[in-house]
Design an enzyme around this catalytic site. Structure first.
Site, PDB file in Angstrom:
ATOM      1  N   GLY A 528     -10.789  -0.903  -6.239  1.00  9.84           N
ATOM      2  CA  GLY A 528      -9.506  -0.668  -5.601  1.00  9.84           C
ATOM      3  C   GLY A 528      -8.362  -1.030  -6.522  1.00  9.84           C
ATOM      4  CD  GLN A 529      -4.249  -0.322  -9.490  1.00  5.81           C
ATOM      5  OE1 GLN A 529      -5.267   0.062 -10.060  1.00  5.81           O
ATOM      6  NE2 GLN A 529      -3.324  -1.025 -10.096  1.00  5.81           N
ATOM      7  N   GLY A 530      -4.465  -3.031  -6.382  1.00  2.73           N
ATOM      8  CA  GLY A 530      -3.473  -3.798  -5.644  1.00  2.73           C
ATOM      9  C   GLY A 530      -2.221  -3.975  -6.455  1.00  2.73           C
ATOM     10  N   GLY A 531      -1.274  -4.777  -5.929  1.00  2.67           N
ATOM     11  CA  GLY A 531      -0.040  -5.027  -6.650  1.00  2.67           C
ATOM     12  C   GLY A 531      -0.276  -5.788  -7.934  1.00  2.67           C
ATOM     13  CG  PHE A 532      -3.047  -9.421  -9.831  1.00  2.42           C
ATOM     14  CD1 PHE A 532      -2.358 -10.596 -10.065  1.00  2.42           C
ATOM     15  CD2 PHE A 532      -4.128  -9.117 -10.647  1.00  2.42           C
ATOM     16  CE1 PHE A 532      -2.747 -11.453 -11.082  1.00  2.42           C
ATOM     17  CE2 PHE A 532      -4.508  -9.960 -11.658  1.00  2.42           C
ATOM     18  CZ  PHE A 532      -3.816 -11.140 -11.884  1.00  2.42           C
ATOM     19  N   GLY A 533      -3.070  -5.569  -9.803  1.00  4.78           N
ATOM     20  CA  GLY A 533      -3.749  -4.694 -10.749  1.00  4.78           C
ATOM     21  C   GLY A 533      -5.062  -4.201 -10.172  1.00  4.78           C
ATOM     22  N   PRO A 534      -5.873  -3.495 -10.950  1.00  7.27           N
ATOM     23  CG  PRO A 534      -6.894  -2.465 -12.781  1.00  7.27           C
ATOM     24  CD  PRO A 534      -5.610  -3.110 -12.350  1.00  7.27           C
ATOM     25  CB  VAL A 535     -10.304  -5.174  -7.701  1.00  9.11           C
ATOM     26  CG1 VAL A 535     -11.463  -6.136  -7.499  1.00  9.11           C
ATOM     27  CG2 VAL A 535      -8.983  -5.858  -7.371  1.00  9.11           C
ATOM     28  CG  ASP A 646       0.361  -8.749   0.854  1.00  9.72           C
ATOM     29  OD1 ASP A 646       0.867  -7.983   1.696  1.00  9.72           O
ATOM     30  OD2 ASP A 646      -0.099  -8.358  -0.226  1.00  9.72           O
TER      31      ASP A 646
END
Length: 736
Positions: A528-535, A646
């Site tokens: 997935g992809q979040g505000g921090f970066g990809p996982v 969040d």
């Protein structure tokens, strides 16, 4: 008198039942449409065995309430549509009608009698009423047939497939008829309009299964040799060998694929993300079981390593220049960017002198051969000479089923270390590089000589060094230590809390270990992809599965959020909080390592039409209860008082048993014991979950998380996403 009234009532009821059956067209399981029996929006056809249904439908979780005409599984509780007629022309209300037109075509019209979709065939004779009829067969095929000429089939949905490949269906190509039957994906899981991906068979330059995105190849199977596709891993190759009937007719110029089974509860689907997968219905679990997926690994992505490089998931990095070639851009190559591929170390003699005698071949065994092979009539002995005599030829291979294959120009999309039956590829190189074994022998002699001289020189240097004072070793890189000290300083807000622990005890991972575990952060492993970066999903050398969160340079968050997350979560331990296993701070890289949650995030189930049925009420209640336990621990029971800020469905991860764990503490705030509310100028989080006082004024507290929890519970109960961009501004909260 009573008997007479009873008889009258009976006759009235019988007439009502008869008329209702005629109006619903479902009482006797009708499977056909004629000129005099159209189908309205509220009606459907049901095939004789009751497996497939045809009529109007609205995709699950779609917001526009658009109506489409299609075929779906009647007995499956999860809406599973396998064919759509008016995919790019939906009807905006329930006024649609399916009927036989005066010209004998099956047509779909809206309430204003406008033509929406048609089979658009021309009858061989002048049409008359009831000249044609439509039937939904037991295998899911919708057929338009003539009443005369022994029921000749004029049109059928199997000859116009969409995203699903059903049993007894055939996909393939024909040079003679120009027919090319392909699968096409939906635009999204809730939008049946034409998507970006297609899958089918390419005849030129060789017979291969292909997946295209906007007509650009993203996957290929390797050429067909009469028995297998010579570019597939064992498991997938055996699937095609045992599960499909593949017929190649050179005289007719046709190549077709069909299932070996005729079970209607088994089909292949091309999803909106461009993945092909097999689905079979399980009567025990009452759910679709997904089998093999194509593409399977990161090396299956077309051109993954660029020209003159091969890909292998068994090596780190996965891309490697073939013998006689070096990276075209060493800087990018070392950073894991392989798109530019490799270039020759030594130019070919053929390009210099005009003759090919100075060139040779380097053999690479068990390869998926490159794309765009040219077939010739040369036998196995003559094949290498044919290549040498042609200055544009860069490689050759020979397979008993295919014959002599030649390549010119760049060699793209190669894989190594595949199954034992794969082809040996011979790549053209300058003569000095043509025999790796001889070259290695020469190198061994030279190396031995050099080592002898080096040994003598080393002894002399060691004796000389005794006369000088030993220099101190270079200072160790202390960047990680310095950063941990900065992180420790953040915890000073709660110095009174006992047993804080030492952040320097948190395991540090080497970047190369995490890169290897995630297959160099390949798209296949991206979770997935979040505000921090990809996982990314990873697997450590000892076999432990992990999730790796990598700071993106384009991220709106950064070092502050990473430090914050490490500080917060490293000091928290609860069954409903995700566990931090360690981190990596190396050069410009910032990564966090978590326990891997196999069921991914809650939103993947809540808003997915195929998966949401797994979440029965008991499961949903357990998930809500677990989230409450985790949040109560953060607010009241942990050594630190944490406001998450969040809380949303994508930040709730699920383990094997669908137990929830709260994740993503990059935006969390640590409160002092006596602190109840705080204010910030920087409002961060996700709109739709933010409390009004936080979104508008920047005030946040425990109440902010409780507001987000309420929104999340409404989503869990309703299965509907609280989007702030709904039509007419009526989002879930407004609706409730």
């Amino acid at each position: 008198m009573v008997i007479l009234l009873s008889r009258r009532c009976f006759l009235v009821l019988l007439l009502l039942a008869t008329f209702s059956c005629f109006s619903l067209k479902l009482c006797f399981g009708q499977d056909s449409i004629t000129f005099s029996t159209p189908v309205k929006d509220s009606e459907t056809l049901l095939c004789n065995n009751g497996i497939f249904r045809f009529g109007f439908f609205t995709p699950v979780n779609s917001t526009g309430h658009l109506r489409y005409v299609g075929i779906w599984y009647a007995k499956v509780p999860v809406q599973t549509v396998v064919w759509v007629a008016n995919k790019d022309a939906p009807i905006h209300d329930t006024s649609g009608v399916i009927s036989i037109s005066g010209k004998g075509n099956l047509v779909v019209k809206d309430g204003l009698n406008r033509l929406i979709w048609s089979t658009n065939v021309t009858l061989p004779v002048a049409p008359i009423p009831n000249a044609t009829w439509v039937q939904l067969t037991d295998n899911g095929n919708l057929r338009l047939q003539e009443n005369r000429n022994k029921g000749e089939i004029l049109w059928e949905s199997f000859k116009h497939p969409y995203n699903s490949f059903l049993a007894t269906m055939i996909i393939g190509t024909s040079n003679r008829t120009g027919e090319n039957l392909k699968l096409t994906s939906w635009k999204s899981y809730t939008d049946p309009s034409t998507g970006n991906y297609t899958a089918g068979i390419s005849l030129f330059p060789s017979r291969e299964l292909m997946i295209w995105k906007s007509n650009v190849t993203i996957w290929r199977s390797g050429p067909w040799n009469g028995q297998i596709f010579v570019g597939l891993e064992d498991e997938v190759a055996l699937l095609f060998l045992d599960g499909y009937n593949i017929i190649s007719d050179n005289n007719e110029g046709t190549f077709t694929v069909s299932y070996a089974t005729d079970s209607p509860m088994y089909h292949m689907n091309l999803d909106p993300d461009g993945l092909l997968y097999i689905r079979s219905w399980s009567t025990s679990t009452r759910a679709w079981e997904i089998g093999n997926t194509i593409p399977t690994t990161t090396c299956d992505v077309y051109g993954r390593c660029g020209p003159f490089a091969s890909c292998s998931v068994k090596e780190v990095p996965v891309c490697k220049c073939v013998y006689g070639f070096v990276p075209r851009n060493s800087t990018e190559w070392n950073r894991g960017i392989f798109t530019n591929g490799c270039a020759r170390r030594v130019p070919l003699k053929c390009n210099v002198s005009g003759g090919g005698n100075g060139d040779g071949f380097s053999k690479m065994q068990k390869m998926k051969v490159p794309a765009n092979a040219e077939q010739t009539l040369a036998n196995e002995e003559a094949c290498p000479k044919v290549c040498l005599d042609n200055c544009s030829c860069t490689a050759y291979a020979y397979d008993q089923g295919i014959g002599c294959m030649l390549w010119s120009g760049n060699l793209v999309d190669m894989q190594s270390s595949l199954r034992s039956g794969i082809v040996d590829l011979n790549i053209r190189v300058a003569n000095s590089h043509s025999d790796p074994e001889k070259t290695l022998s020469k190198r061994a002699i030279i190396t031995a000589s050099v080592l002898g001289v080096a040994f003598v020189a080393a002894v002399c240097i060691l004796l000389a060094c005794r006369k000088f004072k030993k220099r101190s070793a270079p200072e160790k890189d202390r960047s990680a230590e310095i950063m941990f000290k900065r992180m420790e300083a953040l915890t000073s807000v709660n110095e009174s809390a006992p047993n804080q622990g030492n952040l320097k005890d948190l395991p540090l991972f080497e970047f190369k270990v995490l890169a290897a575990s995630t297959d160099n952060f390949s798209l296949i492993n991206k979770l997935g992809q979040g505000g921090f970066g990809p996982v990314y999903k990873g697997k450590l050398p000892e076999g432990k599965e992990i999730a790796v969160k990598r700071l993106s340079r384009a991220s709106g968050q950064g070092l502050e959020e990473l430090m914050n997350e490490v500080v917060v979560i490293s000091k928290l331990q609860h069954r409903n909080l995700v566990k931090l296993l360690g981190c990596c701070i190396e050069g410009e890289e910032r990564l966090l390592v978590y326990e891997y949650m196999p069921k991914k995030s809650l939103d993947a189930y809540l808003f997915d039409p195929l998966k949401q049925k797994i979440l029965d009420w008991r499961t949903r209640f357990n998930i809500m209860e677990g989230i409450c336990r985790g949040l109560l621990y953060l607010h009241r029971d942990s050594r630190l008082k944490i406001i998450h800020r969040d809380l949303k469905a994508s930040n709730i991860l699920l383990d094997d048993n669908l137990n929830p764990k709260i994740s993503d503490f990059g935006l969390a705030r640590v409160f002092q014991v006596n602190e109840d509310e705080a204010n910030t100028r920087r409002v961060v989080g996700t709109y739709g979950y933010m409390s009004p006082e936080y979104a508008m004024e920047g005030f946040f507290s425990e109440k902010s998380d409780v507001f987000s929890l309420g929104v999340l519970f409404l989503e869990i109960i309703s299965g509907r996403k609280n989007s702030h961009k709904e039509e007419n501004n009526l989002n879930l909260l407004a609706y409730v």
